[in-house]
Design a protein around this motif. Structure first.
Motif, PDB file in Angstrom:
ATOM      1  N   VAL A  36     -34.344  15.735  56.508  1.00 15.66           N
ATOM      2  CA  VAL A  36     -33.916  16.144  57.839  1.00 15.66           C
ATOM      3  C   VAL A  36     -32.649  14.324  57.453  1.00 15.66           C
ATOM      4  O   VAL A  36     -31.492  14.745  57.203  1.00 15.66           O
ATOM      5  CB  VAL A  36     -34.169  16.073  59.525  1.00 15.66           C
ATOM      6  N   LEU A  37     -33.039  13.326  57.547  1.00 18.31           N
ATOM      7  CA  LEU A  37     -33.391  12.013  56.916  1.00 18.31           C
ATOM      8  C   LEU A  37     -32.148  12.324  55.519  1.00 18.31           C
ATOM      9  O   LEU A  37     -30.709  11.381  55.846  1.00 18.31           O
ATOM     10  CB  LEU A  37     -33.562  11.348  57.031  1.00 18.31           C
ATOM     11  N   LYS A  38     -32.495  13.090  54.675  1.00 14.89           N
ATOM     12  CA  LYS A  38     -31.634  13.264  53.079  1.00 14.89           C
ATOM     13  C   LYS A  38     -31.403  13.626  53.421  1.00 14.89           C
ATOM     14  O   LYS A  38     -29.217  13.740  53.354  1.00 14.89           O
ATOM     15  CB  LYS A  38     -32.510  13.659  52.238  1.00 14.89           C
TER      16      LYS A  38
ATOM     17  N   LYS B 197     -29.124  14.912  55.683  1.00 12.44           N
ATOM     18  CA  LYS B 197     -28.481  14.511  56.864  1.00 12.44           C
ATOM     19  C   LYS B 197     -26.644  13.843  56.236  1.00 12.44           C
ATOM     20  O   LYS B 197     -26.215  14.131  56.399  1.00 12.44           O
ATOM     21  CB  LYS B 197     -28.829  14.445  58.423  1.00 12.44           C
ATOM     22  N   ASP B 198     -27.283  13.021  55.507  1.00 14.96           N
ATOM     23  CA  ASP B 198     -26.693  12.255  54.677  1.00 14.96           C
ATOM     24  C   ASP B 198     -25.732  13.104  54.232  1.00 14.96           C
ATOM     25  O   ASP B 198     -24.034  12.832  53.222  1.00 14.96           O
ATOM     26  CB  ASP B 198     -27.366  10.947  53.621  1.00 14.96           C
TER      27      ASP B 198
ATOM     28  N   PHE C 171     -37.034   6.382  50.076  1.00 15.76           N
ATOM     29  CA  PHE C 171     -36.955   7.368  50.438  1.00 15.76           C
ATOM     30  C   PHE C 171     -37.917   8.027  48.945  1.00 15.76           C
ATOM     31  O   PHE C 171     -38.543   9.145  49.180  1.00 15.76           O
ATOM     32  CB  PHE C 171     -35.466   8.367  50.056  1.00 15.76           C
TER      33      PHE C 171
ATOM     34  N   VAL D 115     -38.456   4.911  58.272  1.00 15.12           N
ATOM     35  CA  VAL D 115     -37.385   5.172  57.479  1.00 15.12           C
ATOM     36  C   VAL D 115     -35.962   4.917  58.181  1.00 15.12           C
ATOM     37  O   VAL D 115     -34.683   3.888  57.469  1.00 15.12           O
ATOM     38  CB  VAL D 115     -36.987   5.865  56.279  1.00 15.12           C
ATOM     39  N   LEU D 116     -36.052   5.542  60.044  1.00 13.15           N
ATOM     40  CA  LEU D 116     -34.363   5.205  59.782  1.00 13.15           C
ATOM     41  C   LEU D 116     -34.135   3.821  60.600  1.00 13.15           C
ATOM     42  O   LEU D 116     -33.339   3.857  60.469  1.00 13.15           O
ATOM     43  CB  LEU D 116     -35.148   6.304  61.678  1.00 13.15           C
TER      44      LEU D 116
ATOM     45  N   LYS E  66     -32.986   2.203  56.820  1.00 13.16           N
ATOM     46  CA  LYS E  66     -31.943   1.827  56.594  1.00 13.16           C
ATOM     47  C   LYS E  66     -30.179   1.607  57.063  1.00 13.16           C
ATOM     48  O   LYS E  66     -29.628   1.157  56.447  1.00 13.16           O
ATOM     49  CB  LYS E  66     -31.994   3.865  56.825  1.00 13.16           C
TER      50      LYS E  66
ATOM     51  N   MET F 164     -37.595  12.798  64.663  1.00 15.09           N
ATOM     52  CA  MET F 164     -36.992  13.590  64.690  1.00 15.09           C
ATOM     53  C   MET F 164     -36.235  13.776  66.152  1.00 15.09           C
ATOM     54  O   MET F 164     -34.872  13.678  65.689  1.00 15.09           O
ATOM     55  CB  MET F 164     -38.045  14.814  64.873  1.00 15.09           C
TER      56      MET F 164
ATOM     57  N   LEU G 218     -33.899  10.997  65.808  1.00 11.69           N
ATOM     58  CA  LEU G 218     -32.457  11.400  64.889  1.00 11.69           C
ATOM     59  C   LEU G 218     -31.409  12.125  65.967  1.00 11.69           C
ATOM     60  O   LEU G 218     -30.279  11.403  65.437  1.00 11.69           O
ATOM     61  CB  LEU G 218     -33.462  11.944  63.554  1.00 11.69           C
TER      62      LEU G 218
END
Lengths: 205, 205, 205
Positions: free
Chosen positions: A173-175, A177-178, B164, B173-174, B177, C171, C174
């Protein structure tokens, strides 16, 4: 206002057409990047080249604004339009770059729908630029861009909902979403270009 | 253009030098925050103080613009430069704040490389400010900032790729980043300052 | 400066009061969205309607600026104020939209504290707008907005620290982070409106 002297020098119109043509090329590379068999390294390299060429055109416009005595419309509008077009290219470049950088192997199919919207935006933007000279048919262009922006917004929301549906892991999701947000950024950037064109047309009318 | 009256009042140059000097201090605190033995609470408190002092200088510049009849260059340029420098400080403050807030204990070593770029940007920005008076040697400054921005961009992409790579958990990562992006934001803010200086120099030349 | 002709036409003041009144309604819908028993679909639908109505008011202001010969203050300031108010509405709409889109079922209680700040901002902004005519009591308004922005900033930092405390899964973080940041965006947008009002008041004084 008085009479307006419209210079016969068509260089600015040609340069804007050239700038928007780079966007068509950029959108094609974006579509290529999303294909399953794409060589990410290679497409990203060509995107970088395309982005440099687009920069050259932007600089040519800025240089010309600074050295020309009579410009076809306000210097600031010319500058805004040139940097608006440049911003679109940067956003498309960013999408390609993120796909490479994050090493995203499997891209949700919905991304392609969004890239189709982007390709359509690029095409009609490129088709509209030569009309800056006559100031004709520009209204259809910005109405269509606004319609495409609405379509893009719906796609965007559908993609986000899918991303957060539970199907994907947090890391994915992190990837994604960007990437999804950069795609939307590109469409928004097209809309800004259309708004600038609209402002120019309103002033000149 | 005609003759330009350059006022002998040097207050503006002094204030810009002072403003840029705050950035050198801020960058040092940023480096301190990243050291393994840093007391995060204490460094963050000192950063907050430094940020307040920088605000004072910004306000002093704005007040002076509003009360001075003859300014050394366009009021708007003075305002842009002051707020551009202020934005750099805000970004550095944000990095420190995020490290404290997210309670990030172990920071990837690459962050230090990026902070070194920021320290170098701060030093040459501070060194360039007194040259606003003579408008000499400014070109070397903005060429060097552009070079540093390129170095910073490469670092940034390397850090993101590492984040990543699978080594870090999504939660880490959150957090990281945000920190990595704020560091890049600080470098971009330095580049904006250099662009404003360039514009001023072009106008005055 | 000379004498200033203050037109008796009160339409602009009425339109700004109307615009700010939409923010009060929007903030109420936001509060409703956060209640445990909220029907997310229904509140989001009503928010969308409220946002469209706010757009109508913004367009009415812009149209009037373009067709009126004497405006009560600078055209650009009127435009900035109108679009500043519009931005607040967009941010509130975004919060509601994200809660719907991400299907967030349980919202941390701290979000309500932040929405209370937003409701208070909306109320005092709406109360300040009619004072644009006399330019009285505006200072109290922007001082109070700045105070609320500080309160909001503290809430924001507390919420982020909580989000990253380990209690939530990546999650959830996020999703909630986007919502928390949009709430802060709404408060920042209120502050921008207050800054524009301050600038107008300074010019007119």
């Amino acid at each position: 206002m008085g009479l307006k002297f419209r210079p016969t020098d068509t260089t600015f119109y040609d340069l804007f057409s050239e700038a928007a043509q780079h966007l068509v090329g950029g959108a094609e590379l974006l579509a290529e990047m999303l294909s399953e068999t794409a060589d990410h390294q290679d497409v990203a390299r060509r995107m970088r080249e395309a982005e440099h060429q687009a920069d050259e055109t932007t600089h040519a416009i800025v240089r010309r604004v600074n050295t020309t005595f009579v410009t076809p419309f306000d210097r600031e509008d010319i500058y805004n339009l040139a940097s608006g077009i440049d911003d679109v290219m940067d956003m498309m470049d960013e999408v390609v770059d993120l796909i490479l950088l994050y090493e995203v192997k499997i891209l949700p199919a919905e991304l392609s729908t969004q890239v189709e919207v982007i390709q359509r935006c690029a095409e009609i933007t490129a088709a509209a630029m030569p009309n800056l000279r006559s100031m004709q048919s520009l209204e259809e262009y910005w109405i269509e861009i606004n319609r495409l922006e609405n379509v893009g917004d719906k796609n965007h929301r559908r993609m986000l909902a899918h991303l957060f549906s539970g199907e994907y892991k947090a890391m994915e999701v992190l990837k994604l979403k960007d990437i999804v947000e950069s795609l939307e950024g590109a469409i928004d950037a097209f809309e800004k270009v259309a708004n600038i064109v609209e402002q120019i047309a309103v002033k000149e009318s």
